[in-house]
Each structure stands twice: as C-alpha cells, then as structure tokens.
Design a protein around this motif. Structure first.
Motif, PDB file in Angstrom:
ATOM      1  N   GLU A  20       2.661   1.777  -3.562  1.00 19.83           N
ATOM      2  CA  GLU A  20       1.641   2.309  -4.481  1.00 19.83           C
ATOM      3  C   GLU A  20       1.093   3.637  -4.144  1.00 19.83           C
ATOM      4  OE1 GLU A  20      -1.283  -1.034  -4.276  1.00 19.83           O
ATOM      5  OE2 GLU A  20       0.072  -2.434  -5.479  1.00 19.83           O
ATOM      6  N   SER A  21       1.357   4.256  -2.938  1.00 13.86           N
ATOM      7  CA  SER A  21       0.702   5.395  -2.303  1.00 13.86           C
ATOM      8  C   SER A  21       1.618   6.544  -2.864  1.00 13.86           C
ATOM      9  CB  SER A  21       0.286   5.587  -1.161  1.00 13.86           C
ATOM     10  OG  SER A  21      -0.978   4.390  -1.116  1.00 13.86           O
ATOM     11  N   TYR A  49       4.978   6.786  -1.526  1.00 13.94           N
ATOM     12  CA  TYR A  49       5.980   6.984  -0.402  1.00 13.94           C
ATOM     13  C   TYR A  49       7.452   6.998  -1.229  1.00 13.94           C
ATOM     14  CZ  TYR A  49       2.807   7.350   3.042  1.00 13.94           C
ATOM     15  OH  TYR A  49       1.654   7.657   3.997  1.00 13.94           O
ATOM     16  N   ARG A 104       0.785  -0.973  -0.007  1.00 15.33           N
ATOM     17  CA  ARG A 104       0.129   0.107   0.108  1.00 15.33           C
ATOM     18  C   ARG A 104       1.032   1.237  -0.015  1.00 15.33           C
ATOM     19  NH1 ARG A 104      -3.864  -2.061   4.647  1.00 15.33           N
ATOM     20  NH2 ARG A 104      -5.410  -3.406   3.504  1.00 15.33           N
TER      21      ARG A 104
END
Length: 106
Positions: free
Chosen positions: A41-42, A44, A38
């Motif tokens: 995919e976000s 970072y 996550r």
C-alpha cells in the motif's frame, strides 16, 4: 521512483541493507502479513520475501498475484532453498510464453 523492499527473518535479510535495499524483519506470520500489506500500500514496486516467510503468508501474497505492482519475488533464506522461488518464476514464464522453456526433450 519505485522502491524495493526485502521482507523476512532478520538473519536472512540483514545483508540486503548493505546493497541499499530497505529491509523489514518479521518473526511470525501475523507480522509478515501486516508488513507485506503496508509495503504494498506504500508504493513498493518490488518486494523480496524469504521462502520460509512466504510459506507462512501464502494468503496475503495471493492478494497481489493479479496486480501489476508490487512484484513479489521469493528468495531463499538462511534455512535453505525450498525451490519455491524458482518454481514461481518458472510458472510465470510458462504463462507468459505458453510453454516450459526449461524442458529438455532428451
């Protein structure tokens, strides 16, 4: 603007929040793998992972080894230092410069 996350056992990472980093406590490999995915995919840019959690989610971390982002950096946790983090940095430097810069010929 890129963001920085810290992933691992709560006791090992909660102090990073005081530095303004976003912390993501996980307690097992399944949670760790899911959360790492996550975060990656976000957007970072840097994800610090405790060495003990990284040991449990090696396959998930391997997915990102050839990508520019996120940079996944191992850090020691409250259970101690396994040298996995420093060994990973050493290996990356060796690949980048072509030799072991820490080698002492004495």
């Amino acid at each position: 603007m890129y963001r920085i996350a810290v992933l691992g056992e709560y006791d090992s990472i909660y102090g990073f929040a005081t530095l303004g980093l976003e912390t993501f406590p996980v307690s097992d490999a399944e949670q760790g793998s899911t959360q790492l995915r996550r975060l990656a995919e976000s957007g970072y840019a840097v994800i610090y992972v405790t060495e003990s959690m990284a040991e449990q989610i090696k396959k998930e971390i391997e997915r990102y080894k050839t990508q520019m982002l996120p940079a996944i950096i191992l850090i020691p946790g409250v259970s101690g230092n396994t040298s996995a983090g420093i060994n990973g940095v050493k290996k990356s430097v060796e690949q980048a410069v072509g030799s072991d810069i820490l080698f002492s010929g004495n």
